[in-house]
Design a protein around this motif. Structure first.
Motif, PDB file in Angstrom:
ATOM      1  N   HIS A 108      45.020  35.873  30.029  1.00 28.09           N
ATOM      2  CA  HIS A 108      43.590  36.615  30.359  1.00 28.09           C
ATOM      3  C   HIS A 108      44.028  37.044  31.655  1.00 28.09           C
ATOM      4  CE1 HIS A 108      41.381  34.671  26.727  1.00 28.09           C
ATOM      5  NE2 HIS A 108      42.013  33.398  27.391  1.00 28.09           N
ATOM      6  N   ILE A 109      43.623  38.459  31.949  1.00 29.08           N
ATOM      7  CA  ILE A 109      43.682  38.966  33.178  1.00 29.08           C
ATOM      8  C   ILE A 109      42.596  39.943  33.374  1.00 29.08           C
ATOM      9  CG2 ILE A 109      45.156  40.960  34.347  1.00 29.08           C
ATOM     10  CD1 ILE A 109      47.201  40.485  31.900  1.00 29.08           C
ATOM     11  N   ARG A 115      34.651  45.213  41.299  1.00 32.50           N
ATOM     12  CA  ARG A 115      34.075  45.035  40.436  1.00 32.50           C
ATOM     13  C   ARG A 115      34.554  44.417  39.167  1.00 32.50           C
ATOM     14  NH1 ARG A 115      35.357  49.191  36.439  1.00 32.50           N
ATOM     15  NH2 ARG A 115      36.794  50.506  37.156  1.00 32.50           N
ATOM     16  N   VAL A 116      33.929  43.869  38.067  1.00 32.41           N
ATOM     17  CA  VAL A 116      34.514  43.151  36.859  1.00 32.41           C
ATOM     18  C   VAL A 116      35.041  43.996  35.965  1.00 32.41           C
ATOM     19  CG1 VAL A 116      33.997  41.135  35.649  1.00 32.41           C
ATOM     20  CG2 VAL A 116      33.250  41.047  37.935  1.00 32.41           C
ATOM     21  N   LYS A 117      36.063  43.759  35.521  1.00 31.24           N
ATOM     22  CA  LYS A 117      36.819  44.461  34.293  1.00 31.24           C
ATOM     23  C   LYS A 117      37.927  43.737  34.045  1.00 31.24           C
ATOM     24  CE  LYS A 117      38.958  48.824  32.793  1.00 31.24           C
ATOM     25  NZ  LYS A 117      39.901  48.287  31.881  1.00 31.24           N
ATOM     26  N   SER A 271      40.891  46.349  48.617  1.00 32.14           N
ATOM     27  CA  SER A 271      41.324  45.125  48.458  1.00 32.14           C
ATOM     28  C   SER A 271      40.871  44.578  47.358  1.00 32.14           C
ATOM     29  CB  SER A 271      40.712  44.366  49.644  1.00 32.14           C
ATOM     30  OG  SER A 271      41.263  44.786  51.040  1.00 32.14           O
ATOM     31  N   PRO A 272      41.289  45.150  45.939  1.00 29.92           N
ATOM     32  CA  PRO A 272      40.805  44.479  44.841  1.00 29.92           C
ATOM     33  C   PRO A 272      41.519  43.013  44.541  1.00 29.92           C
ATOM     34  CG  PRO A 272      42.568  45.954  44.613  1.00 29.92           C
ATOM     35  CD  PRO A 272      42.203  46.308  46.005  1.00 29.92           C
ATOM     36  N   LYS A 273      40.705  42.150  43.802  1.00 34.67           N
ATOM     37  CA  LYS A 273      41.131  40.811  43.484  1.00 34.67           C
ATOM     38  C   LYS A 273      41.325  40.890  41.927  1.00 34.67           C
ATOM     39  CE  LYS A 273      39.878  38.063  47.289  1.00 34.67           C
ATOM     40  NZ  LYS A 273      38.669  36.986  47.869  1.00 34.67           N
TER      41      LYS A 273
END
Length: 520
Positions: A108-109, A115-117, A271-273
């Motif tokens: 799962h990635i 934002r959530v994707k 800075s995406p996580k």
């Protein structure tokens, strides 16, 4: 298109070769009436009662990809043996080596910030798993540093981060799409920019003092949470999926569309996580096998005709066209032969080879282990380049190949034969697929080379190599061709002579790797 010479001389047996007296096409597959009942029955059976779709469903959907060393590879070996035995064809799995055992688990990635994707990606083969834990971390791009000293000084920055180590592609559109719609100036500018960017990224890697193989190991040793790659295959939504070099943290290929987004967000300071959960199991040392099936010869049982295809695959998709389609072509050909030619003059064997993807290892091992078969080989026919109908056969550098291959092809229905270009004596294959293992020792192995169907970009070693890409009409064509060529080679009263063309550099025999992926 090269047509086959139908002049058979005065030999009575050649006069008895089948003459196509009529043909009816079903979806592009020949249903020809022949003077030879065996050939006629093969064609009628395959056009009206093909088992290819059922076999494809069982192998691709049920078992899936067949990476060497995985339980699915052994499951496929056992399935093939059982299937052959259900057709009253003796078959067995023949051990030839050992490999690092590994089994893929769930992945799962997800991007969780800004934002959530959910992201499309694939854990690379033999990648370390993460157990039951999930890791959430920021991303960092491999920077363009001055040299290896600067890289070592920067390296502590990777601790606890996911590291992006692939170039961000300037376009996700394949070149044919640009050719169709872009202006020439626009296309030329994109290509020039992409070439410069590609060259700059190669230099970025080299300036670390490492390679694409050693860089991931250095990053994981420095405490990286994981390695993120993108190995785009120059088509819409398609990536090549190979093996991981890391041994502690996962290596994940993220599809171009999502990789580009992550790269741009990281580059712009957003800075995406991302959150990654990848499971896999190390299974220790496991045996590796070739699956061999046999229809015993009656008059010349110690001479051999072979059908050939590699059984293993990479595991980004289900290995449908590389080389599931070749595998099923040869299985179906054997079914047809057993049903309508159950007592061949020569012994007909089929080899489903293991670990072709890592260097033709299964077929090279067979050549080493069975000199008695190689020495008495009438011919071997191998198929391994996608789902398309066969359109090319070369003589592999053997002087007499034109004589006997032309005789045998003459029996094939025109709707199949007239699409095939031949090249004699041709050049000996030094690699590429398993026929080359036989050619290297002077044995007559031939490649049944097929139409491309965008194989190189879309299905060869990719995450899109799946059941839906199979063209069953073309597979029926190939199963008939393989069965008829095997029948003709078996019936030929003359043992093939295979003189190497003078002045041609012949490929050297390469020994099989019999312990793979294991520490020395």
């Amino acid at each position: 298109m090269k047509h086959i010479n139908l002049n058979f001389g005065l030999n009575i047996w050649y006069k008895a070769l089948p003459i196509v007296v009529g043909a009816l096409l079903y979806g592009g597959v020949a249903n020809a009436q022949s003077a030879n009942p065996v050939i006629n029955n093969i064609v009628t059976e395959e056009t009206g009662n093909s088992q290819l779709e059922s076999l494809a469903h069982q192998l691709f959907d049920g078992i899936g990809p067949r990476l060497v060393g995985t339980p699915q590879m052994k499951q496929a070996n056992d399935w093939a043996v059982a299937k052959y035995k259900s057709w009253n064809i003796p078959a067995h799995n023949e051990k030839w080596g050992e490999w690092r055992g590994w089994e893929r688990g769930v992945s799962h990635i997800d991007m969780i910030s800004p934002r959530v994707k959910s992201l499309e990606g694939t854990q690379l083969a033999w990648s370390p798993g993460m157990g039951k834990k999930t890791v959430t971390a920021e991303l960092i791009i491999l920077p363009d540093l001055a040299d290896s000293v600067a890289f070592q000084q920067w390296l502590p920055n990777v601790k606890g981060k996911f590291i992006l180590i692939s170039m961000c592609q300037p376009t996700g559109r394949p070149d044919y799409n640009w050719t169709e719609f872009a202006t020439k100036d626009s296309f030329d500018r994109m290509k020039a920019a992409r070439a410069a960017q590609t060259d700059a990224w190669k230099k970025r890697i080299s300036k670390t003092g490492l390679t694409n193989k050693t860089l991931p190991v250095a990053l994981e040793n420095a405490g990286a949470a994981g390695i993120i790659t993108n190995n785009w295959s120059a088509g819409f939504g398609v990536d090549k999926i190979f093996g991981a070099y890391t041994k502690i943290v996962p290596t994940v290929d993220i599809a171009l569309e999502d990789y580009g987004m992550l790269y741009r967000l990281t580059e712009s300071g957003s800075s995406p996580k991302i959150s990654i959960h990848c499971e896999s199991k190390e299974l220790g040392v496991v045996p590796t096998f070739n699956t061999i099936a046999e229809i015993k010869g009656t008059e010349k049982p110690d001479e051999y005709v072979m059908l050939s295809a590699h059984f293993d695959s990479w595991d980004g998709g289900t290995g449908a066209t590389d080389n599931g389609t070749g595998t099923l072509t040869m299985m179906e050909a054997m079914r047809l032969l057993k049903k309508y030619y159950p007592h061949p003059k020569r012994t007909i064997l089929v080899g489903h080879w293991g670990s072709e993807e890592e260097g033709l290892n299964g077929s090279r091992a067979f050549v080493e282990d069975h000199p008695e078969i190689v020495k008495n080989l009438q011919a071997l026919f191998n198929q391994d380049n996608g789902t398309g109908r066969v359109v090319n056969i070369g003589g592999q550098g053997f002087v007499e190949s034109k004589d006997y291959l032309t005789r045998w092809l003459a029996a094939v229905p025109d709707t199949i034969k007239n699409r095939i270009k031949t090249n004699f004596p041709g050049q000996p294959g030094g690699g590429g697929s398993d026929f080359a293992s036989f050619v290297a020792v002077g044995a007559p192995g031939f490649s049944l080379s097929s139409l491309n169907w965008s194989y190189g970009s879309y299905t060869w070693h990719t995450n899109r190599d799946t059941y839906d890409k199979v063209v069953f009409d073309d597979l029926k064509n190939n199963a008939m061709l393989a069965a008829i060529m095997a029948y003709m080679a078996s019936e030929d009263p003359v043992k093939t002579t295979n003189t190497k063309t003078e002045g041609v550099k012949w490929p050297a025999q390469t020994k099989a790797t019999r312990r793979g992926g294991l520490d020395k």
